[in-house]
Design a protein around this motif. Structure first.
Motif, PDB file in Angstrom:
ATOM      1  N   ALA A 171       0.831  -1.208   0.000  1.00  0.00           N
ATOM      2  CA  ALA A 171       0.000   0.000   0.000  1.00  0.00           C
ATOM      3  C   ALA A 171       0.864   1.257   0.000  1.00  0.00           C
ATOM      4  O   ALA A 171       0.582   2.222  -0.721  1.00  0.00           O
ATOM      5  CB  ALA A 171      -0.926  -0.012   1.212  1.00  0.00           C
TER       6      ALA A 171
ATOM      7  N   LYS B 282      -2.078  -1.322  -6.083  1.00  0.00           N
ATOM      8  CA  LYS B 282      -3.498  -1.607  -5.902  1.00  0.00           C
ATOM      9  C   LYS B 282      -3.720  -3.045  -5.451  1.00  0.00           C
ATOM     10  O   LYS B 282      -4.810  -3.394  -5.020  1.00  0.00           O
ATOM     11  CB  LYS B 282      -4.250  -1.354  -7.211  1.00  0.00           C
ATOM     12  CG  LYS B 282      -4.252   0.114  -7.637  1.00  0.00           C
ATOM     13  CD  LYS B 282      -5.068   0.323  -8.900  1.00  0.00           C
ATOM     14  CE  LYS B 282      -5.099   1.795  -9.297  1.00  0.00           C
ATOM     15  NZ  LYS B 282      -5.895   2.019 -10.527  1.00  0.00           N
ATOM     16  N   THR B 283      -2.690  -3.870  -5.602  1.00  0.00           N
ATOM     17  CA  THR B 283      -2.766  -5.257  -5.155  1.00  0.00           C
ATOM     18  C   THR B 283      -1.536  -5.577  -4.319  1.00  0.00           C
ATOM     19  O   THR B 283      -0.504  -4.895  -4.420  1.00  0.00           O
ATOM     20  CB  THR B 283      -2.835  -6.237  -6.347  1.00  0.00           C
ATOM     21  OG1 THR B 283      -1.670  -6.059  -7.169  1.00  0.00           O
ATOM     22  CG2 THR B 283      -4.078  -5.998  -7.177  1.00  0.00           C
TER      23      THR B 283
ATOM     24  N   GLU C  60      -2.760 -13.124  -7.759  1.00  0.00           N
ATOM     25  CA  GLU C  60      -3.825 -12.256  -7.259  1.00  0.00           C
ATOM     26  C   GLU C  60      -5.091 -13.044  -6.939  1.00  0.00           C
ATOM     27  O   GLU C  60      -5.747 -12.807  -5.929  1.00  0.00           O
ATOM     28  CB  GLU C  60      -4.151 -11.179  -8.288  1.00  0.00           C
ATOM     29  CG  GLU C  60      -3.090 -10.117  -8.449  1.00  0.00           C
ATOM     30  CD  GLU C  60      -3.416  -9.162  -9.574  1.00  0.00           C
ATOM     31  OE1 GLU C  60      -4.616  -9.051  -9.926  1.00  0.00           O
ATOM     32  OE2 GLU C  60      -2.499  -8.531 -10.108  1.00  0.00           O
TER      33      GLU C  60
END
Length: 248
Positions: free
Chosen positions: A38, A43-44, A174
């Motif tokens: 983060a 974003k992941t 992911e």
């Protein structure tokens, strides 16, 4: 005892609804990986990628390897050009520890390896044909070897309303898929759409449509371009392969 954070509470199982029962927490080392991702603007969550498929050691496998009890993790396959391959890991190697910390199943190895900081190195202790050996593996994120080419199927078919994309090691990480590449995965399904009615779910890997092998989103678009009265579809879901015939 030293006032250091070991975990963050995430849930509690309580018969009364009060704050007593069985508590669950996210390990602090795992939280660190999320926080660092983060802070870097991602974003992941980006974790180190080993580039190898692993197998749990059963009592039968342990006996065949001459082990006193099931321990370690067996290497099933090694991705070409991945960190494991570059480090010299081979099919049949038995990984017994990560940086000196023992592992007894694929889950514990993935945790030990996946919570190491990107950019560094990890040492895998292994047993190769009865001999102890150490391999140093670079801690690299999973690569996006093919473009995602994310599309929403709009043709008149059971797939209409499904958002799909190409699978790469990055996408597989992911979505926690057991596929590295050469496949197409459902990433989202619109509510009340034909795909929703047909029972497709995010995470479904589309393998075949009416006998045509699906390896890229363009294959699925082509396979669904012409309307049919019946659709024979094969998908992989949760470690199972499912084949069904769906109406047009």
């Amino acid at each position: 005892m030293d006032g250091q954070l070991v975990g963050i509470n995430s849930a509690i199982y309580s018969r009364s609804g009060g704050s007593h029962g069985i508590g669950f927490a996210i390990p602090a080392n795992m939280v660190k990986v999320v926080v660092e991702s983060a802070k870097a603007g991602g974003k992941t969550v980006r974790r180190p990628w080993l580039g190898a498929k692993l197998q749990r050691v059963t009592p039968e496998i342990a006996e065949s390897l001459g082990l006193a009890r099931p321990t370690g993790v067996l290497v099933q396959s090694v991705a070409t050009g991945g960190p494991a391959a570059k480090a010299g890991l081979k099919v049949g190697d038995l990984i017994v520890n990560v940086d000196g910390q023992g592992v007894d199943d694929p889950e514990s190895l993935n945790y030990r390896f996946g919570t190491r900081p990107l950019g560094g190195k990890a040492t895998l202790g292994l047993n190769r044909q009865g001999k102890a050996q150490d391999l140093v593996v670079a801690l690299e994120p999973p690569p996006e070897t093919v473009p995602r080419e994310e599309v929403v199927i709009a043709s008149r078919s059971p797939f209409a309303g499904a958002r799909v994309m190409n699978v790469s090691p990055a996408v597989a990480d992911e979505l926690r898929l057991d596929v590295d590449d050469g496949a197409v995965v459902v990433s989202d399904v619109a509510e009340t759409s034909p795909a929703d009615a047909a029972g497709f779910r995010p995470g479904d890997v589309i393998l075949e449509v009416n006998g045509a092998r699906i390896t890229r989103t363009a294959d699925l678009v082509a396979a669904t371009r012409t309307p049919n009265r019946a659709w024979r579809v094969t998908v992989a879901r949760g470690g199972r392969t499912i084949t069904a015939v769906l109406g047009g």
